[in-house]
Scaffold this motif. Structure first.
Motif, PDB file in Angstrom:
ATOM      1  N   ARG A   1      49.255  -5.664  -8.394  1.00 37.02           N
ATOM      2  CA  ARG A   1      47.818  -5.479  -8.183  1.00 37.02           C
ATOM      3  C   ARG A   1      47.242  -4.469  -9.167  1.00 37.02           C
ATOM      4  NH1 ARG A   1      45.592  -3.704  -3.040  1.00 37.02           N
ATOM      5  NH2 ARG A   1      43.706  -4.805  -3.701  1.00 37.02           N
TER       6      ARG A   1
ATOM      7  N   TYR B   1      41.465  -6.223 -15.292  1.00 31.33           N
ATOM      8  CA  TYR B   1      40.104  -6.554 -14.883  1.00 31.33           C
ATOM      9  C   TYR B   1      39.121  -5.458 -15.272  1.00 31.33           C
ATOM     10  CZ  TYR B   1      36.082  -7.685 -12.027  1.00 31.33           C
ATOM     11  OH  TYR B   1      34.805  -7.962 -11.631  1.00 31.33           O
TER      12      TYR B   1
ATOM     13  N   ALA C   1      38.042  -1.686  -6.606  1.00 32.61           N
ATOM     14  CA  ALA C   1      37.561  -2.419  -5.436  1.00 32.61           C
ATOM     15  C   ALA C   1      36.196  -1.925  -4.989  1.00 32.61           C
ATOM     16  CB  ALA C   1      38.571  -2.299  -4.294  1.00 32.61           C
TER      17      ALA C   1
ATOM     18  N   ASN D   1      33.672  -3.299  -7.434  1.00 32.10           N
ATOM     19  CA  ASN D   1      33.439  -4.730  -7.199  1.00 32.10           C
ATOM     20  C   ASN D   1      34.422  -5.235  -6.148  1.00 32.10           C
ATOM     21  OD1 ASN D   1      32.890  -7.421  -7.197  1.00 32.10           O
ATOM     22  ND2 ASN D   1      33.527  -7.806  -9.311  1.00 32.10           N
ATOM     23  N   PRO D   2      33.984  -5.343  -4.889  1.00 35.40           N
ATOM     24  CA  PRO D   2      34.867  -5.762  -3.806  1.00 35.40           C
ATOM     25  C   PRO D   2      35.531  -7.126  -4.031  1.00 35.40           C
ATOM     26  CG  PRO D   2      32.848  -4.817  -2.927  1.00 35.40           C
ATOM     27  CD  PRO D   2      32.639  -4.988  -4.402  1.00 35.40           C
ATOM     28  N   SER D   3      34.929  -7.967  -4.858  1.00 37.54           N
ATOM     29  CA  SER D   3      35.504  -9.298  -5.083  1.00 37.54           C
ATOM     30  C   SER D   3      36.262  -9.387  -6.402  1.00 37.54           C
ATOM     31  CB  SER D   3      34.388 -10.353  -5.055  1.00 37.54           C
ATOM     32  OG  SER D   3      33.436 -10.104  -6.076  1.00 37.54           O
ATOM     33  N   TRP D   4      36.733  -8.235  -6.886  1.00 37.48           N
ATOM     34  CA  TRP D   4      37.369  -8.222  -8.206  1.00 37.48           C
ATOM     35  C   TRP D   4      38.603  -9.115  -8.295  1.00 37.48           C
ATOM     36  CZ3 TRP D   4      42.320  -6.824  -9.573  1.00 37.48           C
ATOM     37  CH2 TRP D   4      43.080  -6.134  -8.617  1.00 37.48           C
ATOM     38  N   GLU D   5      39.381  -9.207  -7.216  1.00 35.25           N
ATOM     39  CA  GLU D   5      40.616  -9.989  -7.284  1.00 35.25           C
ATOM     40  C   GLU D   5      40.330 -11.475  -7.451  1.00 35.25           C
ATOM     41  OE1 GLU D   5      44.269  -8.476  -5.231  1.00 35.25           O
ATOM     42  OE2 GLU D   5      42.778  -7.600  -3.893  1.00 35.25           O
ATOM     43  N   GLU D   6      39.287 -11.963  -6.754  1.00 37.62           N
ATOM     44  CA  GLU D   6      38.920 -13.367  -6.904  1.00 37.62           C
ATOM     45  C   GLU D   6      38.417 -13.639  -8.321  1.00 37.62           C
ATOM     46  OE1 GLU D   6      38.058 -11.441  -4.425  1.00 37.62           O
ATOM     47  OE2 GLU D   6      39.185 -12.357  -2.776  1.00 37.62           O
ATOM     48  N   GLU D   7      37.601 -12.717  -8.831  1.00 40.30           N
ATOM     49  CA  GLU D   7      37.062 -12.896 -10.181  1.00 40.30           C
ATOM     50  C   GLU D   7      38.166 -12.783 -11.233  1.00 40.30           C
ATOM     51  OE1 GLU D   7      33.704 -10.482 -11.032  1.00 40.30           O
ATOM     52  OE2 GLU D   7      32.675 -10.995  -9.171  1.00 40.30           O
TER      53      GLU D   7
ATOM     54  N   LYS E   1      41.266 -13.662 -10.899  1.00 38.28           N
ATOM     55  CA  LYS E   1      42.017 -14.918 -10.916  1.00 38.28           C
ATOM     56  C   LYS E   1      41.237 -15.992 -11.660  1.00 38.28           C
ATOM     57  CE  LYS E   1      44.449 -14.134  -6.533  1.00 38.28           C
ATOM     58  NZ  LYS E   1      44.580 -14.575  -5.121  1.00 38.28           N
TER      59      LYS E   1
END
Length: 238
Positions: free
Chosen positions: A14, A21, A88, A91-97, A99
């Motif tokens: 991670r 990222y 995080a 940007n709370p949605s960083w993991e989706e972005e 990917k």
């Protein structure tokens, strides 16, 4: 034990993805946030700071050193977790972005090349344009507001100091033409020649010497420009 090793691997995975990222966020981060991330990255990947404090006149290097050095009691795992937490929160949605954008081929950073905040053109100040070396914009702004040529920043640096620090000879010449004091002192009693010499800007040093910059002026540590000059510029001093 196997479970712990798995958790460490997950954390490292991670962290690696977060550090990649982060490159997509650089342009929106201020200098303080970049320094915080830099310190955490170094702590996470190297451990406690293992380098000597840079010379006091290497301001950006000192800021990076301090950002890392203050974390010396933090474990690498906690540094990774804190790094991920900052990403995080940004940007709370960083993991989706991450990917989704994985094909962009981001690379993990070991250091940040510059901790000046990345700004849009519409947000840049006179000092931002000067640091970039945009001579046309500097000339335009000074023509509209001549006082800018003598404006001091929060650490006592004049535009002529910054131009020397970055090696922007064209801007140096322009500022001198505008009446800038060739031997201006900052809060550490450094002249533009001190800055150009210690940064290794050969053409800037050559120009300053050609128009009579004071080579004997000592800074707050009692050092002349030649004393702090690196090899590339030291030979220019007689």
């Amino acid at each position: 034990m196997a479970e712990c090793e798995s958790n460490v691997t997950d954390l490292e995975d991670r962290f690696n993805r977060a550090s990649k990222y982060m490159q997509s966020l650089v342009w929106d981060l201020d200098a303080d946030k970049l320094l915080t991330l830099y310190g955490l990255y170094k702590q996470a990947t190297v451990g406690p700071c293992d380098i000597s404090r840079p010379n006091w006149y290497q301001m950006q290097a000192v800021r990076k050193y301090e950002a890392w050095k203050k974390l010396e009691d933090m474990s690498q795992k906690i540094a990774m977790a804190n790094y991920i937490d900052i990403i995080a929160r940004l940007n709370p949605s960083w993991e989706e972005e991450a990917k989704f954008d994985e094909s962009r081929g981001w690379t993990s950073v070991s250091k940040l090349p510059n901790t000046d905040a990345a700004l849009k053109d519409t947000e840049k100040t006179f000092l931002d344009w000067l640091k970039e070396g945009n001579e046309a914009r500097v000339r335009e702004m000074v023509s509209k507001e001549p006082g800018l040529a003598e404006w001091k920043d929060e650490v006592g640096l004049l535009p002529i100091h910054w131009a020397a620090d970055r090696g922007h000879v064209g801007i140096l010449k322009f500022l001198v033409e505008q009446g800038a004091d060739l031997n201006s002192l900052d809060l550490e009693e450094q002249t533009p020649l001190h800055y150009a010499a210690c940064c290794g800007h050969v053409e800037a040093v050559r120009y300053l010497l050609s128009i009579g910059a004071d080579t004997s002026k000592k800074n707050g540590d009692g050092m002349t420009p030649k004393d702090i000059a690196i090899d590339a510029t030291k030979d220019l001093f007689c």
